[in-house]
Design an enzyme around this catalytic site. Structure first.
Site, mmCIF file in Angstrom:
data_model
loop_
_atom_site.group_PDB
_atom_site.id
_atom_site.type_symbol
_atom_site.label_atom_id
_atom_site.label_comp_id
_atom_site.label_asym_id
_atom_site.label_seq_id
_atom_site.Cartn_x
_atom_site.Cartn_y
_atom_site.Cartn_z
ATOM 1 N N THR A 18 -9.180 -37.366 -7.990
ATOM 2 C CA THR A 18 -8.399 -36.948 -7.077
ATOM 3 C C THR A 18 -8.816 -35.507 -6.575
ATOM 4 O OG1 THR A 18 -6.554 -37.779 -8.148
ATOM 5 C CG2 THR A 18 -6.127 -36.352 -6.389
ATOM 6 N N ARG A 22 -12.977 -33.721 -13.625
ATOM 7 C CA ARG A 22 -12.305 -32.853 -14.558
ATOM 8 C C ARG A 22 -12.326 -33.691 -15.864
ATOM 9 N NH1 ARG A 22 -6.616 -31.533 -11.466
ATOM 10 N NH2 ARG A 22 -7.545 -30.393 -10.001
ATOM 11 N N SER A 113 -7.173 -26.883 -12.690
ATOM 12 C CA SER A 113 -5.999 -26.748 -12.131
ATOM 13 C C SER A 113 -4.821 -26.623 -13.201
ATOM 14 C CB SER A 113 -5.729 -28.012 -11.185
ATOM 15 O OG SER A 113 -4.538 -27.833 -10.341
ATOM 16 N N HIS A 114 -3.804 -27.368 -13.065
ATOM 17 C CA HIS A 114 -2.760 -27.048 -13.937
ATOM 18 C C HIS A 114 -2.766 -27.862 -15.430
ATOM 19 C CE1 HIS A 114 -3.026 -31.030 -12.142
ATOM 20 N NE2 HIS A 114 -2.196 -31.601 -13.064
ATOM 21 N N LYS A 126 -15.175 -28.389 -8.833
ATOM 22 C CA LYS A 126 -14.884 -29.300 -7.481
ATOM 23 C C LYS A 126 -15.782 -28.623 -6.477
ATOM 24 C CE LYS A 126 -11.031 -27.977 -5.349
ATOM 25 N NZ LYS A 126 -9.812 -27.872 -5.004
ATOM 26 N N ASP A 277 -0.029 -22.250 -10.428
ATOM 27 C CA ASP A 277 -0.641 -23.015 -11.623
ATOM 28 C C ASP A 277 -1.865 -22.152 -11.999
ATOM 29 O OD1 ASP A 277 -1.923 -23.444 -9.132
ATOM 30 O OD2 ASP A 277 -2.564 -25.511 -9.860
ATOM 31 N N ASP A 279 -5.149 -22.368 -11.149
ATOM 32 C CA ASP A 279 -5.923 -21.855 -10.246
ATOM 33 C C ASP A 279 -5.282 -21.652 -8.795
ATOM 34 O OD1 ASP A 279 -5.263 -24.663 -9.601
ATOM 35 O OD2 ASP A 279 -7.086 -24.839 -8.235
ATOM 36 N N ASP A 281 -3.239 -22.892 -6.660
ATOM 37 C CA ASP A 281 -2.885 -23.511 -5.422
ATOM 38 C C ASP A 281 -1.525 -24.319 -5.462
ATOM 39 O OD1 ASP A 281 -3.566 -25.554 -7.165
ATOM 40 O OD2 ASP A 281 -5.268 -26.308 -5.922
ATOM 41 N N ARG A 282 -0.837 -24.332 -6.586
ATOM 42 C CA ARG A 282 0.415 -25.062 -6.508
ATOM 43 C C ARG A 282 1.648 -24.172 -6.763
ATOM 44 N NH1 ARG A 282 0.523 -30.182 -10.472
ATOM 45 N NH2 ARG A 282 -1.453 -31.074 -9.548
ATOM 46 N N THR A 344 -2.767 -39.445 -1.765
ATOM 47 C CA THR A 344 -2.598 -38.561 -2.768
ATOM 48 C C THR A 344 -4.100 -37.717 -2.807
ATOM 49 O OG1 THR A 344 -0.857 -39.480 -4.296
ATOM 50 C CG2 THR A 344 -2.256 -37.675 -5.183
ATOM 51 N N GLU A 363 2.683 -31.660 -0.777
ATOM 52 C CA GLU A 363 2.848 -32.977 -1.639
ATOM 53 C C GLU A 363 3.822 -32.779 -2.520
ATOM 54 O OE1 GLU A 363 -1.541 -34.584 -2.368
ATOM 55 O OE2 GLU A 363 -1.603 -32.323 -2.976
ATOM 56 N N GLU A 364 4.121 -33.759 -3.169
ATOM 57 C CA GLU A 364 5.093 -33.750 -4.433
ATOM 58 C C GLU A 364 4.965 -33.205 -5.487
ATOM 59 O OE1 GLU A 364 4.607 -35.461 -7.351
ATOM 60 O OE2 GLU A 364 2.707 -36.137 -6.504
ATOM 61 N N SER A 365 3.384 -33.010 -5.785
ATOM 62 C CA SER A 365 2.958 -32.619 -6.868
ATOM 63 C C SER A 365 2.917 -30.754 -6.831
ATOM 64 C CB SER A 365 1.670 -32.958 -7.228
ATOM 65 O OG SER A 365 0.593 -32.853 -6.069
ATOM 66 N N LYS A 376 -4.111 -26.312 -0.685
ATOM 67 C CA LYS A 376 -2.837 -26.049 -0.870
ATOM 68 C C LYS A 376 -2.668 -24.528 -1.469
ATOM 69 C CE LYS A 376 -2.206 -28.518 -5.170
ATOM 70 N NZ LYS A 376 -3.639 -29.547 -5.236
ATOM 71 N N ARG A 496 2.311 -42.661 -12.566
ATOM 72 C CA ARG A 496 3.167 -41.851 -12.025
ATOM 73 C C ARG A 496 4.297 -42.837 -11.187
ATOM 74 N NH1 ARG A 496 1.150 -36.915 -12.911
ATOM 75 N NH2 ARG A 496 -1.017 -36.144 -12.178
HETATM 76 C C1 G16 Z 1 -4.541 -32.253 -7.367
HETATM 77 C C2 G16 Z 1 -4.915 -32.666 -5.599
HETATM 78 C C3 G16 Z 1 -3.439 -33.174 -5.232
HETATM 79 C C4 G16 Z 1 -2.676 -34.196 -6.104
HETATM 80 C C5 G16 Z 1 -2.532 -33.711 -7.483
HETATM 81 C C6 G16 Z 1 -2.029 -34.958 -8.246
HETATM 82 O O1 G16 Z 1 -3.818 -31.049 -7.517
HETATM 83 O O2 G16 Z 1 -5.375 -31.671 -5.090
HETATM 84 O O3 G16 Z 1 -3.728 -33.414 -4.084
HETATM 85 O O4 G16 Z 1 -1.547 -34.332 -5.517
HETATM 86 O O5 G16 Z 1 -3.899 -33.401 -7.802
HETATM 87 O O6 G16 Z 1 -2.967 -35.742 -8.523
HETATM 88 P P1 G16 Z 1 -2.790 -37.204 -9.219
HETATM 89 O O7 G16 Z 1 -1.667 -37.681 -9.173
HETATM 90 O O8 G16 Z 1 -4.144 -38.053 -9.159
HETATM 91 O O9 G16 Z 1 -2.983 -36.699 -10.856
HETATM 92 P P2 G16 Z 1 -4.327 -30.160 -8.252
HETATM 93 O O10 G16 Z 1 -3.387 -28.779 -8.185
HETATM 94 O O11 G16 Z 1 -4.441 -30.740 -9.879
HETATM 95 O O12 G16 Z 1 -5.868 -29.810 -7.843
#
Ligand code: G16
Length: 543
Positions: A18, A22, A113-114, A126, A277, A279, A281-282, A344, A363-365, A376, A496
């Site tokens: 996504t 990772r 990220s998180h 990335k 989070d 990095d 962005d969240r 997503t 996004e919901e995330s 983001k 999910r």
């Molecule tokens: C990344 C993507 C987001 C996505 C999230 C969750 O966020 O940039 O667009 O919503 O992962 O993705 P998944 O449901 O496939 O785990 P981040 O903050 O991890 O870079």
């Protein structure tokens, strides 16, 4: 400068998910692993010769080493200039901004990220393109293809570079500019928001707690909230980025940011709570005694963005990822602007933003952002909320109640079932897919399915098609469930399940979300044969 060309072989599984590649940190530390992926990235974009890049990461374990490797590889591949954050630190939004500001050919962002950090935790790389956004699928596919054909990589034979001081240095003929990671980002925020109004809000006694979760946003939030806007010292906590984020998950949700949640739900909380989070962005937004779901946050921001300087002439449109609730669609409808639904992954917003079709995305995330960059942006969302509160002079709770009274409430929650064996998770999805056409009209736990499909997306700008982006099930009575497998995990599969129930303006909006969603939860578990496939009756994480 001496260049070494090292023979290598393709390494399996270097397919970006996504958001980039990772993997477990030890995997990235394996011989040639990072090098192969970086060389494949350079090859996929037509080489690095005479190109400029931004490089930085969230400071997690292996960040510093990986940056040294990338700099040496960029020099060996002929790059002309690299802009790198001091000590290798850059938040993802700041990196996106720098790519745009300096019109570079792209950037390499190091983060998972998180996900937690450490030698036994996660790492990631990335590539972002010259618009500042995550590489679209065409590019990530090309990178993956290159990883499967690679037979060598180039690297400069050189000692490590000192990245601890702002200034310019060189590696062969490649210039390296070490910059303050915060300054340009801070200027950008000052151009978007009414800082005087927010200063007045803080001066009036309004207090805030920002939990940086020991991740990269700490220095940014300190400089902006405490330094420039006058929030009292100590408003930003856990502000020093640590390699292992203090042992926690730098994931701003009620589960991982529970200290902040507990404080905000206690009798004696600040007016406003927020977290970001790994990095940066969240974001998570919490009012006194009330958590704001990311889907609601996007809708409230869309409805009120015109109160902030940078958005005062209104929005061209709003985009949300498919599993995100419909709350922002309702705002877009009232405003008479476009509302777009994408798969997503922030990368899918890039074309819509570049084409000027949408201004805000979410996004919901826990991701929200706008056309100011192509990622983001956690702190941006916090500042937009503060700007809105500074103008409306209402509490978070009052703003939300008012919003629901106008638009109705989309009760929403995501249930994650983690570390499921990959074959089991795939079988569950496969089984569901095979039954999709028969579901309509069937009832589960008393709830009738009104429609079901598998989401596929045609990008309206470049016409590219992305299939199998999640299974959607609509139930009678304005409820929806979505099921998809995460593309960011590093262990087994994460299933999910996204649950949603609409309550119109005149309905009761004060129910506990999990209670409001219980019927759709039970129906969905029954429908997808959750227990039969996974043996699980309860999710691991509820957000
Ligand atoms: C990344 C993507 C987001 C996505 C999230 C969750 O966020 O940039 O667009 O919503 O992962 O993705 P998944 O449901 O496939 O785990 P981040 O903050 O991890 O870079």
């Amino acid at each position: 400068m001496k260049i070494q060309t090292i023979a290598t072989r393709p390494i399996e599984g270097q397919k970006p998910g996504t958001s980039g590649l990772r993997k477990k940190t030890r995997v990235f530390m394996g011989p040639g692993y990072l090098e192969n992926f970086v060389q494949a990235t350079f090859n996929a974009i037509g080489g690095a010769k005479n190109k400029t890049f931004v490089v930085g990461g969230d400071g997690r374990f292996f960040n510093a080493r990986a940056i040294q490797t990338i700099l040496k590889m960029a020099a060996a591949n002929g790059a002309s200039k690299i802009i790198v954050g001091r000590n290798g630190l850059l938040s993802t939004p700041a990196a996106s901004h720098l790519i745009r500001l300096h019109k570079t050919d792209g950037g390499l962002i190091l983060s998972a990220s998180h996900n937690p950090g450490g030698i036994d935790q996660d790492f990631g790389v990335k590539f972002n393109t010259s618009n500042g956004g995550p590489a679209p699928e065409g590019v990530t596919e090309a990178i993956y293809d290159q990883t499967r054909a690679l037979d060598s990589f180039d690297i400069a034979e050189a000692g490590d570079l000192d990245l601890s001081k702002v200034g310019e240095t060189e590696l062969g003929s490649m210039k390296i500019r070490v910059i303050d990671p915060v300054a340009d980002y801070q200027d950008l925020m000052a151009s978007l928001f009414d800082f005087d109004k927010i200063r007045e809000l803080f001066a009036s006694g309004f207090n805030v707690r920002f939990d940086a979760l020991h991740a990269v946003t700490g220095p940014y939030a300190k400089a902006i909230l405490e330094g420039e806007l006058g929030a009292p010292k100590g408003s930003v906590v856990n502000a020093v980025p640590l390699k292992d984020f203090g042992g926690g998950h730098p994931d701003p949700n009620p589960v991982w940011a529970h200290e902040l949640m507990d404080l905000m739900m206690s009798g004696d909380s600040p007016d406003f709570g927020a977290a970001s989070d790994g990095d940066g962005d969240r974001n998570m937004i919490v009012g006194r005694g009330i958590y704001v779901t990311p889907s609601d946050s996007l809708a409230v921001l869309a409805a009120n963005a015109h109160l902030a300087l940078g958005y005062k002439s209104g929005l061209s449109g709003v985009a949300r990822s498919m599993p995100t609730s419909a709350a922002c669609d309702r705002v877009a409808e009232k405003l008479g602007i476009l509302s777009a639904e994408t798969p997503t992954g922030w990368k899918f917003f890039g074309n819509l933003l570049d084409a000027g079709r949408v201004t805000l995305c979410g996004e919901e995330s826990a991701g929200t952002g706008s056309n100011h960059i192509r990622e983001k942006d956690g702190l941006w969302a916090v500042l937009l909320w503060l700007n809105i509160l500074a103008v409306r002079r209402q509490s978070v709770g009052e703003v939300l109640s008012d919003h629901w009274a106008n638009y109705g409430r989309d009760y929403y929650s995501r249930h994650d079932y983690e570390a499921i064996p990959t074959d089991v998770a795939n079988s569950l999805i496969h089984d569901l897919r095979s039954r999709l056409t028969d579901l309509k009209g069937q009832s589960f736990a008393g709830l009738k399915v009104s429609d079901a499909d598998e989401f596929s997306y045609r990008d309206p700008v470049d016409g590219s098609i992305s299939e199998k982006q999640g299974i959607r099930i609509w139930f009678e009575g304005n409820a929806r469930a979505v099921l998809r497998l995460s593309g960011t995990g590093t262990e087994g599969a994460t299933l999910r399940v996204y649950l949603e129930q609409y309550a119109p303006p005149e309905a009761d909006h004060q129910l506990d979300a999990q209670s409001a969603l219980n019927t759709v939860r039970v129906a969905t578990a029954d429908l997808c044969r959750m227990e039969e496939f996974t043996g699980r009756t309860n999710p691991d994480v509820v957000t």
